[in-house]
Write a protein that holds these residues in place. Structure first.
Motif, PDB file in Angstrom:
ATOM      1  N   GLY A 167      -9.215   5.346  64.350  1.00  0.00           N
ATOM      2  CA  GLY A 167      -7.916   5.926  64.647  1.00  0.00           C
ATOM      3  C   GLY A 167      -6.942   5.907  63.497  1.00  0.00           C
ATOM      4  N   ILE A 168      -7.290   5.253  62.389  1.00  0.00           N
ATOM      5  CA  ILE A 168      -6.409   5.191  61.221  1.00  0.00           C
ATOM      6  C   ILE A 168      -7.082   5.922  60.064  1.00  0.00           C
ATOM      7  N   THR A 169      -6.351   6.841  59.458  1.00  0.00           N
ATOM      8  CA  THR A 169      -6.883   7.633  58.358  1.00  0.00           C
ATOM      9  C   THR A 169      -6.073   7.389  57.091  1.00  0.00           C
ATOM     10  N   GLN A 170      -6.699   7.655  55.960  1.00  0.00           N
ATOM     11  CA  GLN A 170      -6.048   7.470  54.668  1.00  0.00           C
ATOM     12  C   GLN A 170      -5.943   8.810  53.947  1.00  0.00           C
ATOM     13  N   SER A 171      -4.810   9.032  53.303  1.00  0.00           N
ATOM     14  CA  SER A 171      -4.638  10.191  52.432  1.00  0.00           C
ATOM     15  C   SER A 171      -3.823   9.744  51.230  1.00  0.00           C
ATOM     16  N   TYR A 172      -3.553  10.657  50.320  1.00  0.00           N
ATOM     17  CA  TYR A 172      -2.792  10.321  49.120  1.00  0.00           C
ATOM     18  C   TYR A 172      -1.603  11.259  48.958  1.00  0.00           C
ATOM     19  N   ILE A 173      -0.509  10.692  48.476  1.00  0.00           N
ATOM     20  CA  ILE A 173       0.674  11.454  48.103  1.00  0.00           C
ATOM     21  C   ILE A 173       0.632  11.619  46.589  1.00  0.00           C
ATOM     22  N   HIS A 174       0.703  12.843  46.124  1.00  0.00           N
ATOM     23  CA  HIS A 174       0.644  13.096  44.689  1.00  0.00           C
ATOM     24  C   HIS A 174       2.072  13.148  44.127  1.00  0.00           C
ATOM     25  N   THR A 175       2.400  12.178  43.303  1.00  0.00           N
ATOM     26  CA  THR A 175       3.716  12.093  42.690  1.00  0.00           C
ATOM     27  C   THR A 175       3.565  12.303  41.179  1.00  0.00           C
ATOM     28  N   PRO A 176       4.664  12.573  40.476  1.00  0.00           N
ATOM     29  CA  PRO A 176       4.573  12.722  39.014  1.00  0.00           C
ATOM     30  C   PRO A 176       4.002  11.495  38.320  1.00  0.00           C
ATOM     31  N   SER A 177       4.160  10.321  38.918  1.00  0.00           N
ATOM     32  CA  SER A 177       3.655   9.090  38.303  1.00  0.00           C
ATOM     33  C   SER A 177       2.184   8.840  38.597  1.00  0.00           C
ATOM     34  N   GLY A 178       1.772   9.144  39.825  1.00  0.00           N
ATOM     35  CA  GLY A 178       0.391   8.881  40.220  1.00  0.00           C
ATOM     36  C   GLY A 178       0.242   8.988  41.729  1.00  0.00           C
ATOM     37  N   ARG A 179      -0.981   8.728  42.218  1.00  0.00           N
ATOM     38  CA  ARG A 179      -1.267   8.874  43.645  1.00  0.00           C
ATOM     39  C   ARG A 179      -0.839   7.636  44.421  1.00  0.00           C
ATOM     40  N   LEU A 180      -0.221   7.876  45.581  1.00  0.00           N
ATOM     41  CA  LEU A 180       0.209   6.798  46.473  1.00  0.00           C
ATOM     42  C   LEU A 180      -0.585   6.864  47.771  1.00  0.00           C
TER      43      LEU A 180
ATOM     44  N   THR B 256      11.375  -0.787  37.634  1.00  0.00           N
ATOM     45  CA  THR B 256      12.706  -0.979  38.196  1.00  0.00           C
ATOM     46  C   THR B 256      12.725  -0.799  39.712  1.00  0.00           C
ATOM     47  N   LEU B 257      13.793  -1.276  40.289  1.00  0.00           N
ATOM     48  CA  LEU B 257      14.054  -1.089  41.711  1.00  0.00           C
ATOM     49  C   LEU B 257      14.098   0.400  42.050  1.00  0.00           C
ATOM     50  N   ARG B 258      14.732   1.190  41.218  1.00  0.00           N
ATOM     51  CA  ARG B 258      14.843   2.617  41.482  1.00  0.00           C
ATOM     52  C   ARG B 258      13.475   3.301  41.456  1.00  0.00           C
ATOM     53  N   ALA B 259      12.623   2.924  40.525  1.00  0.00           N
ATOM     54  CA  ALA B 259      11.289   3.529  40.450  1.00  0.00           C
ATOM     55  C   ALA B 259      10.486   3.223  41.716  1.00  0.00           C
ATOM     56  N   MET B 260      10.581   1.983  42.208  1.00  0.00           N
ATOM     57  CA  MET B 260       9.878   1.632  43.437  1.00  0.00           C
ATOM     58  C   MET B 260      10.467   2.390  44.619  1.00  0.00           C
ATOM     59  N   ALA B 261      11.791   2.550  44.621  1.00  0.00           N
ATOM     60  CA  ALA B 261      12.444   3.287  45.704  1.00  0.00           C
ATOM     61  C   ALA B 261      12.027   4.749  45.712  1.00  0.00           C
TER      62      ALA B 261
ATOM     63  N   ASP C 209       9.052   5.800  45.097  1.00  0.00           N
ATOM     64  CA  ASP C 209       7.781   5.826  45.818  1.00  0.00           C
ATOM     65  C   ASP C 209       8.020   5.786  47.325  1.00  0.00           C
ATOM     66  N   LEU C 210       8.950   4.938  47.751  1.00  0.00           N
ATOM     67  CA  LEU C 210       9.297   4.861  49.171  1.00  0.00           C
ATOM     68  C   LEU C 210       9.825   6.207  49.655  1.00  0.00           C
ATOM     69  N   ALA C 211      10.738   6.802  48.896  1.00  0.00           N
ATOM     70  CA  ALA C 211      11.317   8.085  49.279  1.00  0.00           C
ATOM     71  C   ALA C 211      10.262   9.187  49.314  1.00  0.00           C
ATOM     72  N   ALA C 212       9.302   9.135  48.369  1.00  0.00           N
ATOM     73  CA  ALA C 212       8.218  10.117  48.364  1.00  0.00           C
ATOM     74  C   ALA C 212       7.367   9.991  49.625  1.00  0.00           C
ATOM     75  N   GLY C 213       7.150   8.765  50.077  1.00  0.00           N
ATOM     76  CA  GLY C 213       6.394   8.549  51.304  1.00  0.00           C
ATOM     77  C   GLY C 213       7.116   9.110  52.515  1.00  0.00           C
TER      78      GLY C 213
END
Length: 383
Positions: A26-39, A110-115, A117-121
């Motif tokens: 019931g749980i699947t995995q996919s990737y988010i493609h960001t300018p930095s890399g895959r999440l 930085t905190l902003r860089a991690m944020a 990734d959160l926002a991209a998700g």
């Protein structure tokens, strides 16, 4: 015993990102493609619901804390999907099965860089849910954000900077945005010893099973449970991210402004869980939705109940000031109860606070993980 630094990992995993892990049904995995890399993005869709996607409740978006990953939420995702809630969990860069920066690059992320990734998700989940629900282009599907530990600080930063908007926000044993020095008192005596001994590696206070046990679980937790979480922890972490959270970086109002639709609440759910200890009475005032939940764990030695009660009171003050100044539309000051609660704050003013008994900081990974999940369910049903 090997010398301190040599029991820790200093290089990015290979391959990078790491290969997928076997996941529960019931749980699947996919990737988010960001300018930095895959999440990495995990997804669990409702398993027992007669509602069409367009009428399903808001999606839940789970955000992990330091050294965590999307997989720490597997039990919660399965639980909430069975209750009809679409569930998603992201791994930021350097965590889980997402891409890994090199050791020193991650060290100074930085905190902003991690944020970002959160926002991209969150943005990706809004897109996926919009397509699944066949929502109009103008109708944006907002998530309910559940953020743990340092991920809670990350979420407050993202919301305060307008990087995302959410339908509701749960600070889940979360580091407050009003300064986090108090969250590190537990390590105050040992950190000065372990930091140089581990050659300044980020996992200097979580280098072995006993350290993970002491910080994240209750003393009675079995070693097998601790090791299950330990296997999921990232090999190294950003040191700049938590350091930037030591001092206050939110006002309170800036976070609340990114929580949307403070509409009158639905009738309270009939499911009441007396096993959870509250600092408030059970109920809500007409016209006020408690769209921010501050949830603490009784035996948390990091984000203690006292620290999180203080954060809840600060957010309550900010919410009351926003209502009185007309910055939150649709709510009049007369709709808010004026009775005195704990700490001299109003009983019902948009912010809920509760303590989950019998668990420590990683309450979602305890054997008794249902206690926290039931508390979130009771809250989210009223949104």
């Amino acid at each position: 015993m090997p010398f301190g630094p040599f029991i820790l990992q200093w290089r990015a995993p290979c391959p990078n990102p790491p290969p997928p892990s076997p996941l529960p049904a019931g749980i699947t995995q996919s990737y988010i493609h960001t300018p930095s890399g895959r999440l990495e993005l995990l997804c669990a869709l409702p398993t027992k619901t007669t509602l069409p996607p367009s009428q399903q409740p808001p999606p839940l978006f789970f955000a992990h804390g330091g050294f965590g990953c999307a997989e720490i939420w597997l039990d919660y995702m399965t639980f909430f999907a069975s209750k009809g809630y679409p569930c998603y969990a992201v791994s930021y860069r350097g965590h889980g099965k997402s891409w890994y920066p090199g050791f020193w690059r991650m060290y100074f992320t930085t905190l902003r860089a991690m944020a970002q990734d959160l926002a991209a998700g969150i943005e990706e989940v809004e897109r996926l849910e919009g397509e699944r629900r066949k929502a109009d282009a103008e109708e944006r599907v907002r998530v309910v954000l559940v953020a743990h530990s340092a991920g809670g600080a990350l979420s407050q930063y993202a919301l305060s900077r307008g990087m995302a908007e959410v339908h509701g926000f749960c600070m889940f044993a979360a580091v407050p945005g009003f300064g986090s020095f108090g969250c590190y008192k537990f390590w105050a005596l040992t950190a000065p010893i372990h930091f140089p001994y581990r050659a300044y590696h980020p996992r200097y206070v979580l280098a072995n099973t006993q350290q993970v046990h002491d910080a994240f679980f209750t003393p009675s937790t079995t070693t097998s449970v601790v090791k299950s979480l330990e296997r999921l922890l990232s090999p190294y972490e950003s040191m700049l991210w938590p350091m930037q959270c030591l001092f206050r970086f939110v006002t309170g109002a800036d976070v609340l402004s990114s929580i949307t639709n403070w509409n009158p609440p639905k009738p309270a759910s009939s499911s009441s869980h007396s096993s959870t200890k509250h600092f408030e009475k059970d109920g809500q005032a007409p016209g006020v939705t408690q769209k921010l939940l501050v949830l603490a764990a009784e035996h948390d030695v990091l984000c203690t109940p006292a620290i999180l009660l203080d954060a809840a009171q600060r957010y309550r003050t900010a919410f009351r000031d926003m209502v009185q100044s007309g910055k939150i539309k649709g709510i009049a000051s007369s709709a808010m109860r004026t009775g005195e609660g704990h700490g001299g704050e109003g009983d019902w003013d948009g912010v809920a606070f509760a303590v989950v008994p019998g668990v420590g900081h990683h309450l979602q990974n305890h054997v008794e993980w249902e206690r926290g999940a039931e508390e979130i369910l009771k809250w989210v049903e009223r949104l």
